[in-house]
Design an enzyme around this catalytic site. Structure first.
Site, PDB file in Angstrom:
ATOM      1  N   THR A 195       0.806  -1.216   0.000  1.00 38.78           N
ATOM      2  CA  THR A 195       0.000   0.000   0.000  1.00 38.78           C
ATOM      3  C   THR A 195       0.842   1.271   0.000  1.00 38.78           C
ATOM      4  O   THR A 195       1.960   1.281   0.549  1.00 38.78           O
ATOM      5  CB  THR A 195      -0.902   0.019   1.253  1.00 38.78           C
ATOM      6  OG1 THR A 195      -1.476   1.324   1.406  1.00 38.78           O
ATOM      7  CG2 THR A 195      -0.114  -0.263   2.521  1.00 38.78           C
ATOM      8  N   TYR A 227      -2.050   0.660  10.421  1.00 33.01           N
ATOM      9  CA  TYR A 227      -2.269  -0.070   9.165  1.00 33.01           C
ATOM     10  C   TYR A 227      -1.012  -0.022   8.290  1.00 33.01           C
ATOM     11  O   TYR A 227      -0.498  -1.058   7.860  1.00 33.01           O
ATOM     12  CB  TYR A 227      -3.461   0.537   8.401  1.00 33.01           C
ATOM     13  CG  TYR A 227      -3.548   0.071   6.975  1.00 33.01           C
ATOM     14  CD1 TYR A 227      -3.846  -1.247   6.681  1.00 33.01           C
ATOM     15  CD2 TYR A 227      -3.291   0.949   5.915  1.00 33.01           C
ATOM     16  CE1 TYR A 227      -3.890  -1.687   5.364  1.00 33.01           C
ATOM     17  CE2 TYR A 227      -3.342   0.514   4.607  1.00 33.01           C
ATOM     18  CZ  TYR A 227      -3.637  -0.803   4.332  1.00 33.01           C
ATOM     19  OH  TYR A 227      -3.677  -1.235   3.035  1.00 33.01           O
TER      20      TYR A 227
END
Ligand code: UDP
Length: 329
Positions: A119, A143
């Protein structure tokens, strides 16, 4: 004859589009998914489906052995930035703990090709845009940190240290903002609780929610709202098929950004949704959401250069149109 690919998390939004792209390319696909957020009906018709935990190393080894897999793709995990602040440990448990157990099982099974769903959150707030892969890695959310931790474990597993087998190579694809749906409507974004902008906006446009909020209009951007690089899920899926092909052809491990290199603000996106849907949305402004960098735009030149990838759906209206069509189904 190519061997089957294990797609972990292949019943989810991105995993199912990649599983479809692999199946469309004539590959045999085995999907492992616990269906905690994914859906069985998104798995390609011809794929083998196993419901189970990707962190169950014994199960993973049995599947890899039974189907004679040579390569894997890993999509399973927790993906909501804001939620990761509320519950950081489940993010470490799911993305790092279970992710590592999966990786360990793959190494033990002699898997040679590992494609990992990473990501743009690994960059945090980049110093300059578009952001290249070599930019500083300073994730600002649990995250982002959890995704980077597994990316690093994977890179170490594929190095030639004493404990690694030295046989595995990897591709880590760092996604920017993914949207849209399969053109044939075989899959689209499913999430029991939507948090992503385009998903929420199309839910509002189709009457599934009364309206939506802009989280912050005081960012240092031209209209004060956050800027993101939105990539169509089908273009992203193709990048995965190419990454696997690159590894199978003997290519080196690689880390590549996936985006179009163009940013849209939250307001740009909402204007486009109103335009495509042909209706006004009820939009209010709220405070900033924790963990949102002001702007993220990808430098994806590596993806183009090394994998020969080029976007086929680089059109915000088209992306929104397909998300709306999926939502309306
Ligand atoms: N956003 C928003 N309202 C929403 C959902 C998202 O204003 O209901 C904003 C969010 O603050 C961010 C951008 O839209 O600036 C993209 O957020 P999203 O959750 O889609 O993806 P992220 O960039 O967090 O991965």
């Amino acid at each position: 004859m190519t061997s089957p690919i294990l797609v972990a998390g292949g019943a989810g939004y991105i995993g199912s589009h990649v599983a479809l792209a692999l199946a469309d390319a004539g590959r045999k696909v085995v999907v492992l998914d616990d269906l905690s957020t994914g859906r069985r009906d998104l798995v390609p018709a011809g794929a083998v489906f196993v419901q189970g935990d990707v962190g169950d190393a014994g199960l993973v080894r049995r599947i890899l052995a039974e189907h004679g897999c040579d390569g894997v793709m890993m999509f399973a995990g927790s993906i909501i930035v804001s939620e990761s602040f509320q519950a950081p440990l489940p993010y470490w448990r799911n993305n790092v703990g279970a992710g590592f157990a999966f990786l360990d099982a793959c190494v033990a099974a002699g898997i040679r090709h590992f494609v990992y769903s990473s990501t743009a959150a690994v960059y945090g707030e980049p110093d300059r845009l578009p952001v290249p892969e070599g930019a500083a890695l300073r994730p600002i959310s649990p995250y982002g940190r959890s995704k980077l931790a597994l990316e690093w474990a994977l890179a170490d597993a594929c190095s030639t240290g004493a404990c690694s087998t030295g046989t595995m190579r990897f591709a880590a694809l760092r996604y920017f903002n993914v949207a849209g749906a399969d053109a044939a409507m075989r899959s689209g974004q499913v999430s029991p609780v939507a948090t992503h902008l385009i998903k929420i906006a199309v839910e509002a446009a189709t009457g599934k929610r009364p309206g939506l909020a802009i989280y912050g209009d005081d960012y240092p951007t031209p209209d004060g709202t956050c800027i993101r690089d939105y990539i169509h899920v089908s273009d992203l899926a193709e990048a995965h098929v190419r990454a696997l092909g690159h590894l199978e052809a003997g290519g080196d491990s690689l880390i590549a950004n996936c985006g179009y290199g163009r940013g849209y603000s939250v307001r740009d996106v909402l204007d486009a949704v109103e335009h495509v849907a042909g209706k006004r949305l009820d939009i209010r402004t709220e405070g900033r959401r924790r963990g949102d960098p002001p702007a993220l735009v990808a430098d994806s030149s590596l993806l183009k250069r090394v994998l020969g990838w080029s976007p086929r759906h680089d059109d915000l209206d088209l992306m929104i149109r397909s998300a709306l069509d999926w939502e309306a189904r």
